[in-house]
Design an enzyme around this catalytic site. Sequence first.
Site, PDB file in Angstrom:
ATOM      1  N   GLU A 188      17.354   0.848   0.224  1.00 49.69           N
ATOM      2  CA  GLU A 188      17.870   2.173  -0.120  1.00 49.69           C
ATOM      3  C   GLU A 188      17.078   3.235   0.634  1.00 49.69           C
ATOM      4  OE1 GLU A 188      18.352   4.817  -4.264  1.00 49.69           O
ATOM      5  OE2 GLU A 188      17.468   2.817  -4.329  1.00 49.69           O
ATOM      6  N   ASP A 240      -7.541  -3.865   3.855  1.00 54.67           N
ATOM      7  CA  ASP A 240      -6.698  -4.270   2.726  1.00 54.67           C
ATOM      8  C   ASP A 240      -5.553  -3.300   2.440  1.00 54.67           C
ATOM      9  OD1 ASP A 240      -8.208  -2.140   1.830  1.00 54.67           O
ATOM     10  OD2 ASP A 240      -8.835  -3.113  -0.031  1.00 54.67           O
ATOM     11  N   GLU A 251      11.861   3.585  14.724  1.00 55.76           N
ATOM     12  CA  GLU A 251      11.778   3.198  13.315  1.00 55.76           C
ATOM     13  C   GLU A 251      12.620   4.118  12.422  1.00 55.76           C
ATOM     14  OE1 GLU A 251      10.612   0.552  11.821  1.00 55.76           O
ATOM     15  OE2 GLU A 251       9.663  -0.370  13.563  1.00 55.76           O
ATOM     16  N   GLU A 271      15.517   2.375  10.182  1.00 53.10           N
ATOM     17  CA  GLU A 271      15.371   2.326   8.730  1.00 53.10           C
ATOM     18  C   GLU A 271      16.152   3.392   7.985  1.00 53.10           C
ATOM     19  OE1 GLU A 271      11.276   2.018   7.564  1.00 53.10           O
ATOM     20  OE2 GLU A 271      11.002   0.165   8.703  1.00 53.10           O
TER      21      GLU A 271
END
Length: 155
Positions: free
Chosen positions: A122, A92, A69, A73
């Site tokens: 960004e 949640d 990741e 990213e």
Amino acid sequence: MLTRIKGWWQFGQTVLGIIFRHPVTGVSVVPILPDGTIILVRRKDNGKWALPGGMVDWGEDIPTTVRRELIEETGLELIRLRRLVGVYSAGDRDPRLHSICVLVAAEVDGKIDIRDTREIAEVRAFEPAALPMDRLSHDYERQIRDYLNGRTTIA
């Protein structure tokens, strides 16, 4: 024949129930550059800042997911995992689905290069005191505060 079809139908329902009625496991990373700044990514879906991270792929362990990741990213490489910051499991915490997030702090290095341009708009390094706490996605404010305060959280 009908009994066999019913058996397969029940099996299929069980598999779908397991897949869709259980939380998904993911990771978030507090990436720390050698100068002490912290990397955040700005998400394309809501325009807010977030910690890099994502879902654990089938067969992956947490360190492998962190490494993957980060590269996808931010383009940055994992140097060393520093510590487990927390495990966040509230139903949640992610508006898309029920996910369990494992948060780790990590030393990173390299050149910023967004490879996942579908999700990330960004990437920016922030001094800890200048983190945009009022513009964070999901439950990242809590996660970052737990890191900054040296807490290990299970929530």
